[in-house]
Structure formats: C-alpha cells, structure tokens
Scaffold this motif. Structure first.
Motif, mmCIF file in Angstrom:
data_model
loop_
_atom_site.group_PDB
_atom_site.id
_atom_site.type_symbol
_atom_site.label_atom_id
_atom_site.label_comp_id
_atom_site.label_asym_id
_atom_site.label_seq_id
_atom_site.Cartn_x
_atom_site.Cartn_y
_atom_site.Cartn_z
ATOM 1 N N LEU A 196 0.845 -1.192 0.000
ATOM 2 C CA LEU A 196 0.000 0.000 0.000
ATOM 3 C C LEU A 196 0.882 1.244 0.000
ATOM 4 O O LEU A 196 2.079 1.177 0.273
ATOM 5 N N SER A 197 0.267 2.372 -0.294
ATOM 6 C CA SER A 197 0.947 3.647 -0.068
ATOM 7 C C SER A 197 -0.016 4.574 0.651
ATOM 8 O O SER A 197 -1.241 4.439 0.536
ATOM 9 N N LEU A 198 0.542 5.472 1.419
ATOM 10 C CA LEU A 198 -0.232 6.477 2.141
ATOM 11 C C LEU A 198 0.059 7.839 1.531
ATOM 12 O O LEU A 198 1.221 8.213 1.361
ATOM 13 N N SER A 199 -0.974 8.567 1.196
ATOM 14 C CA SER A 199 -0.816 9.944 0.738
ATOM 15 C C SER A 199 -1.093 10.871 1.911
ATOM 16 O O SER A 199 -2.156 10.782 2.537
ATOM 17 N N LEU A 200 -0.129 11.746 2.188
ATOM 18 C CA LEU A 200 -0.207 12.585 3.382
ATOM 19 C C LEU A 200 -0.134 14.063 3.025
ATOM 20 O O LEU A 200 0.480 14.449 2.030
ATOM 21 N N LEU A 201 -0.719 14.867 3.882
ATOM 22 C CA LEU A 201 -0.526 16.312 3.858
ATOM 23 C C LEU A 201 0.225 16.652 5.135
ATOM 24 O O LEU A 201 -0.315 16.497 6.243
ATOM 25 N N ARG A 206 3.493 17.193 11.693
ATOM 26 C CA ARG A 206 2.163 16.606 11.736
ATOM 27 C C ARG A 206 1.799 16.085 10.347
ATOM 28 O O ARG A 206 2.309 16.576 9.338
ATOM 29 N N ALA A 207 0.890 15.118 10.305
ATOM 30 C CA ALA A 207 0.473 14.557 9.028
ATOM 31 C C ALA A 207 -1.011 14.235 9.049
ATOM 32 O O ALA A 207 -1.514 13.629 10.003
ATOM 33 N N ARG A 242 -7.866 2.377 9.192
ATOM 34 C CA ARG A 242 -7.301 3.705 8.926
ATOM 35 C C ARG A 242 -6.718 4.345 10.181
ATOM 36 O O ARG A 242 -5.773 5.134 10.089
ATOM 37 N N LYS A 243 -7.303 4.019 11.328
ATOM 38 C CA LYS A 243 -6.783 4.597 12.574
ATOM 39 C C LYS A 243 -5.341 4.164 12.801
ATOM 40 O O LYS A 243 -4.486 4.982 13.175
ATOM 41 N N THR A 244 -5.048 2.883 12.545
ATOM 42 C CA THR A 244 -3.684 2.385 12.696
ATOM 43 C C THR A 244 -2.746 3.055 11.698
ATOM 44 O O THR A 244 -1.624 3.445 12.046
ATOM 45 N N LEU A 245 -3.207 3.209 10.459
ATOM 46 C CA LEU A 245 -2.360 3.801 9.426
ATOM 47 C C LEU A 245 -2.164 5.306 9.656
ATOM 48 O O LEU A 245 -1.089 5.850 9.382
ATOM 49 N N ALA A 246 -3.184 5.971 10.169
ATOM 50 C CA ALA A 246 -3.032 7.399 10.499
ATOM 51 C C ALA A 246 -2.034 7.584 11.635
ATOM 52 O O ALA A 246 -1.236 8.534 11.629
ATOM 53 N N ALA A 247 -2.047 6.664 12.595
ATOM 54 C CA ALA A 247 -1.079 6.737 13.689
ATOM 55 C C ALA A 247 0.336 6.493 13.175
ATOM 56 O O ALA A 247 1.295 7.145 13.625
ATOM 57 N N LEU A 248 0.483 5.574 12.234
ATOM 58 C CA LEU A 248 1.791 5.332 11.625
ATOM 59 C C LEU A 248 2.280 6.584 10.888
ATOM 60 O O LEU A 248 3.439 6.986 11.026
ATOM 61 N N ALA A 249 1.400 7.207 10.130
ATOM 62 C CA ALA A 249 1.755 8.435 9.421
ATOM 63 C C ALA A 249 2.179 9.528 10.400
ATOM 64 O O ALA A 249 3.142 10.270 10.151
ATOM 65 N N PRO A 257 10.224 16.021 10.925
ATOM 66 C CA PRO A 257 9.381 17.220 10.919
ATOM 67 C C PRO A 257 9.596 18.130 9.718
ATOM 68 O O PRO A 257 8.821 19.071 9.518
ATOM 69 N N GLY A 258 10.623 17.847 8.917
ATOM 70 C CA GLY A 258 10.847 18.650 7.715
ATOM 71 C C GLY A 258 10.020 18.200 6.530
ATOM 72 O O GLY A 258 10.084 18.817 5.458
ATOM 73 N N LEU A 259 9.229 17.136 6.703
ATOM 74 C CA LEU A 259 8.307 16.730 5.636
ATOM 75 C C LEU A 259 7.215 17.784 5.528
ATOM 76 O O LEU A 259 6.552 18.113 6.515
#
Length: 314
Positions: A196-201, A206-207, A242-249, A257-259
């Motif tokens: 899978l891949s996660l798309s983040l803002l 923070r993500a 999604r809760k687990t994946l959001a926590a991973l992100a 933090p420079g992302l």
C-alpha cells in the motif's frame, strides 16, 4: 495572484538521455497535469510549467516554457525560479536530483520538504535506520528468520532494479556485485503482505492521512519486482484500519518534521503484525493524480496555504 512555476523532471526535459525516460514519461505527464490543473482551479495562481518536445500540451490556462539549447535542468529551474514567487518541483531522489533542485531554488520559493528530510528520504538505508531509531516499524525488525531478502538501489525510485531473493547468500552476492560496480545498493528483509501507499498532507511534524492506495506489484523472472500502477483511495474513511495507518503516518511525520506538503509513504501490511514502512517519497507521487477530485478538495491550494502560513509564523 501568486506566480507559480511547475517543473516535472521528465516532461520538463530533464532526462532526455535516460533510456527509461520514455517508459516513465506518462507518469510524469500525469502528475504535471494534475498539479497544474489543481493550481489553476484554486483561482489564486498564475501557473507556468516546463515542457519539452516529447511532452504533451498543458492544461488550458497554463503558460508553457522550455529550457534553452544547452541549458542544464538546474540552470533552467534557477532561471525560472527568480521570475516566480513559488517553485514546485517533481523529481526523483536518484543521484541527489531532488536535493539539487531544492538547493538551487531555496527558501522562500521552494514548495515541498526541507533539505534534511529530502536527504534522509533519498537513501533507503538512512530512511529505515532513522525511522527505526524513532520506534517506527520497518523491515529491519524482520531480519531474524526472514524468508526472503530484497536488494535495490539505495537511492532508487519506485521498484526500478529491485530484486527479491529467496536466500540470504544470493542477496548478499547481488548486493556485493552492485557495490563492486560502484552502484548505490541496499538490502533489507522481504516482508510479505499487501503493498500500500499512504498519501499525506504534512506540516511541522504533523500529518493528515489523505488516502490509502493499493500498489500493483508484479514478480518477474529471477525475482525482479515491477511496479504496475497505483489505485487511489481504496480504504473508506470509516474503515477501522485507517486509525492504525493514520497513527503510523503521525509517527513518521514526528520523526521527520521537515516533511512538508504532499508526501507519499510506501508500506507493507503483513497478514499478522503491524504495517512496516518501506520508503518515503518527499514529493508528489502518482497517487496525487485524481486525488483532489476524489476527495473533493483542492490539495495543491491547501499545500500553498500551509506553506504560506508556516512562513508567516517563522
């Protein structure tokens, strides 16, 4: 109106001598056009985008520009950067390419991750070691009893020149051969599971998890691993996973933090146990294409707003 310059490496003519450029160009064009369309849809940007003879037409409303004869990609971007308020570059990490553009453009025009995050994410080994030190699950924790091993370029993009070996000895031989040829190479335990891949803002450690995407991978001859596209937003918002994946992100963003802005994370979810991070893409990825429409949001405009707010607070 903000003056924004968009440079996508392949469609901007940055890899005309690369034999893989023709194969990868459709992905580059799709990302370029999705980003340009998003910026135009924001209603707050005048957009100029790089193009070349091999690239198709831009979305209506954008101005086009091309490198001068004999002008290097870095010189081309540097020339356009001083003419615009913001520069959004889509380029591979391979060979320090994305890092070079970040150094050339510099703050405050650069839209994207900072130099340190790009440097870390540009190395598969450095990324996994850094994340593991911040208690983020990676394949490194699976070394004991690993059923297979994967060897790939340490600074490669996607699955280019990636090979899975059933035996540690053959993986070590592959790694040694690459290093003997002076190539950047990395070996890690193979983790079986769903790719899978996660798309983040991302912003200031923070993500926000925008979407969970399914990566289509194919195993070829001799253990070669091939990327065959991505299917965006495959996990509904109310799915409990999604809760687990959001926590991973969130842990990844806190560790780096420079992302900033749109970031992609490649992960594997094994049948049992926690998902592991394979790599971080500190830039736009193919999963961006169509995502704004899917979510009903103008993601490029949100990235611009976040970075303007961050600079105002600096």
């Amino acid at each position: 109106m903000m003056q924004v310059f968009v440079y996508e490496y392949l469609s901007g003519g940055g890899a005309v001598d690369d034999p893989t450029a023709e194969t990868l160009l459709p992905q580059g064009l799709a990302m370029r056009d999705a980003l340009v369309a998003d910026l135009l849809a924001s209603g707050h940007c005048d957009v100029t985008a790089a193009t070349c003879a091999q690239a198709g037409a831009l979305p209506a409303g954008a101005a086009e520009t091309a490198a001068r004869e004999g002008e290097t990609p870095l010189d081309f971007v540097a020339r356009l950067a001083v003419e615009h308020e913001a520069v959004w570059v889509i380029a591979p990490e391979t060979g320090g390419c994305l890092a070079d553009f970040e150094r050339m453009v510099g703050a405050p025009r650069w839209l994207g991750c900072d130099a340190q995050s790009i440097a870390t994410a540009s190395s598969k080994g450095a990324t996994l070691r850094h994340l593991a030190a911040h208690e983020v699950a990676t394949p490194l924790a699976h070394a004991d009893g690993a059923a297979a091993w994967v060897v790939k370029p340490d600074d490669g993009a996607g699955s280019v020149d990636t090979r899975v070996h059933a035996h540690l000895a053959t993986a070590q031989a592959d790694l040694a051969a690459r290093q003997g040829r002076g190539e950047s190479a990395w070996m890690e335990p193979w983790v079986e599971g769903q790719a899978l891949s996660l798309s983040l803002l991302c912003e200031l450690g923070r993500a926000e998890l925008l979407s969970v995407n399914r990566q289509h991978m194919r195993h070829g001859d001799g253990g070669a691993l091939h990327y065959e596209g991505v299917e965006i937003d495959v996990m509904p918002a109310l799915d409990p996973r999604r809760k687990t994946l959001a926590a991973l992100a969130a842990r990844v963003a806190a560790a780096m933090p420079g992302l900033r802005g749109f970031v992609g994370i490649d992960i594997v979810c094994p049948p049992r146990g926690m998902p592991v991070v394979i790599e971080i893409n500190p830039r736009l990825t193919c999963a961006f294409v169509g995502l704004s429409r899917r979510l009903g949001r103008c993601l490029a405009a949100e990235v611009l707003a976040l970075q303007r707010l961050e600079r105002a607070d600096a």
